[in-house]
Structures are given as structure tokens and as C-alpha cells.
Write a protein that holds these residues in place. Sequence first.
Motif, PDB file in Angstrom:
ATOM      1  N   ASP A 158       0.844  -1.189   0.000  1.00  0.00           N
ATOM      2  CA  ASP A 158       0.000   0.000   0.000  1.00  0.00           C
ATOM      3  C   ASP A 158       0.883   1.245   0.000  1.00  0.00           C
ATOM      4  O   ASP A 158       2.086   1.173   0.258  1.00  0.00           O
ATOM      5  CB  ASP A 158      -0.897   0.005   1.243  1.00  0.00           C
ATOM      6  CG  ASP A 158      -2.234   0.684   0.990  1.00  0.00           C
ATOM      7  OD1 ASP A 158      -2.336   1.462   0.013  1.00  0.00           O
ATOM      8  OD2 ASP A 158      -3.170   0.448   1.760  1.00  0.00           O
ATOM      9  N   THR A 159       0.257   2.367  -0.285  1.00  0.00           N
ATOM     10  CA  THR A 159       0.944   3.662  -0.230  1.00  0.00           C
ATOM     11  C   THR A 159       0.331   4.488   0.887  1.00  0.00           C
ATOM     12  O   THR A 159      -0.890   4.505   1.053  1.00  0.00           O
ATOM     13  CB  THR A 159       0.801   4.419  -1.567  1.00  0.00           C
ATOM     14  OG1 THR A 159       1.329   3.609  -2.618  1.00  0.00           O
ATOM     15  CG2 THR A 159       1.579   5.725  -1.528  1.00  0.00           C
ATOM     16  N   ILE A 160       1.172   5.159   1.670  1.00  0.00           N
ATOM     17  CA  ILE A 160       0.680   5.984   2.768  1.00  0.00           C
ATOM     18  C   ILE A 160       1.153   7.418   2.584  1.00  0.00           C
ATOM     19  O   ILE A 160       2.129   7.689   1.881  1.00  0.00           O
ATOM     20  CB  ILE A 160       1.149   5.453   4.143  1.00  0.00           C
ATOM     21  CG1 ILE A 160       2.685   5.424   4.217  1.00  0.00           C
ATOM     22  CG2 ILE A 160       0.554   4.086   4.427  1.00  0.00           C
ATOM     23  CD1 ILE A 160       3.229   5.038   5.590  1.00  0.00           C
ATOM     24  N   ASP A 161       0.433   8.332   3.226  1.00  0.00           N
ATOM     25  CA  ASP A 161       0.864   9.733   3.211  1.00  0.00           C
ATOM     26  C   ASP A 161       1.736  10.005   4.434  1.00  0.00           C
ATOM     27  O   ASP A 161       2.054   9.087   5.208  1.00  0.00           O
ATOM     28  CB  ASP A 161      -0.324  10.688   3.131  1.00  0.00           C
ATOM     29  CG  ASP A 161      -1.266  10.578   4.324  1.00  0.00           C
ATOM     30  OD1 ASP A 161      -0.852  10.027   5.367  1.00  0.00           O
ATOM     31  OD2 ASP A 161      -2.417  11.042   4.223  1.00  0.00           O
ATOM     32  N   GLY A 162       2.109  11.246   4.646  1.00  0.00           N
ATOM     33  CA  GLY A 162       3.002  11.595   5.742  1.00  0.00           C
ATOM     34  C   GLY A 162       2.424  11.371   7.119  1.00  0.00           C
ATOM     35  O   GLY A 162       3.159  11.327   8.108  1.00  0.00           O
TER      36      GLY A 162
END
Length: 245
Positions: free
Chosen positions: A73-77
Motif C-alpha cells: 500500500d501507499t501511505i501519506d506523511g
Amino acid sequence: MKITLNILLFLFLTSCSSQVYLEDGNFNLEKINLSSFNAKEFYSKSLIAEWSDYHKKRKNNVSPIYFFQTDTDTIDGGGNSFRIDTPYAVTYMQSGRAGGNTWEKDYCLATYSSLKFDELNAVTDLNNNAILVCAYAEESKKTDIKNIIKGLNNKYGAFKLSESSAGFTTSSVRKWDAGDVIISMVSDVMVDFKNVILTEKEKEEIAKIESEKMSSVYLFFTKKEYYNKIKEMDTRIGFLTSFED
């Protein structure tokens, strides 16, 4: 709300995105180098297999046949993975199972000394540079955990102890400064059952785990420059929920 490590199997059933075949695990965490760890290459080994391979091995009575449950998955800050505007990092979450969805206790994805881990997870930046690697063992002998603590103390000096809490649980967090990497161990989970409704079977299972002196444990290897960033994320997913609060 995070419910905890030792009762997770009893309270919730979760599913992952895919199951794929892999020949063997046994990644030696004592030799890990975050500067050279290639997450894309490492996890791609579990993404090339097909069900036809599984059935071929089944037909030829190859046993046990190991699978990995995988998810990326991709996560934000802030650690959020849902409807993100600005991507910050990529997570890889992987756990080992044997064919037929039965946990194979003797199989492991990674080792550290005598301790065997059945999950091996990672976080990278958007250019595939490793930020963090995390191993998880659902049931470990407390004597094995003590031996690792002793070994890390001998190598990096005495640990710094803190406490982490989430939901109904509190955990001990031990940290070692390993130069450009911080090694942290999350273990000794305590659960407050006052507001948790359990069946008699669940109570028996928990009592059995406690009587056998087993404990779940997370072992994190984090680049020092990213440690505070991850610690301060307000929304975390998967294994990152067990990172120090």
C-alpha cells in the motif's frame, strides 16, 4: 481501535489481498542492512508464483506447501492509506502460512538468534529506499526474547525502556541505538479485559497462552532519520500501529 496481539486471532478475522507460493523464508535479521535492502526485489519473489504450481506440488504430495499472504500500500506523511493526496511511503505487509490456511509454527519468514518470526514487513520511500523493516512473532518463548535482549544489550549497550498503549493494551518498548539505525522491540503486552466481552473458548485460549509463558513480539529496524517521523504519524495501518506511541 487496535485490539491486541494475543487476542487478535480470537476477536477478529482479517483477510489479505493475495496468497502466493514461496519456497522458503528464514531471512536473517542479524545481518540486515537497510541501506542495501531492496524491498521490491525481495517481495517480488512471492508475487511470481501461480496456483498451478501449488496444485502440481499438491498432486505430487509435496508437503508442507508454504504460502505468503501479501499486501502492499501507499501511505501519506500521516500514515493514512485512504484517499491520500500526497504519497509519502510504500508499505509491504507479508505473513507466512502453509497450504490450507493452517499456521505452520515451525516455519518462519525471518529469524533473529533463536527467535522465529511469521511476518516480515517493510516501509520504503517512493524511490524504494528502505526506511523500516519490521518482523512479528505471534507466539514466542519468553526465554528466547530475553536472550535477544541480552544479546542486543551486549552489542549496543543497555536498552532504553518506555511504555506504549493502544486501545485495551499496553506494551513495553525497548530501544537500542545501532548507529544510523534504531532497533526497537515491542513485547510484554498487557490487556485490560474489563471492557472486553470474551467467550469461554477465548478465555481458555488466552489462559493457555499465558500459562505456556509465550509472548508476541515486534522487532523494528528503523533508519534513525525517520524514527520520529513514524512515531508522530497520527494514522497508522497494519504493523505500524505497534510502533512506539
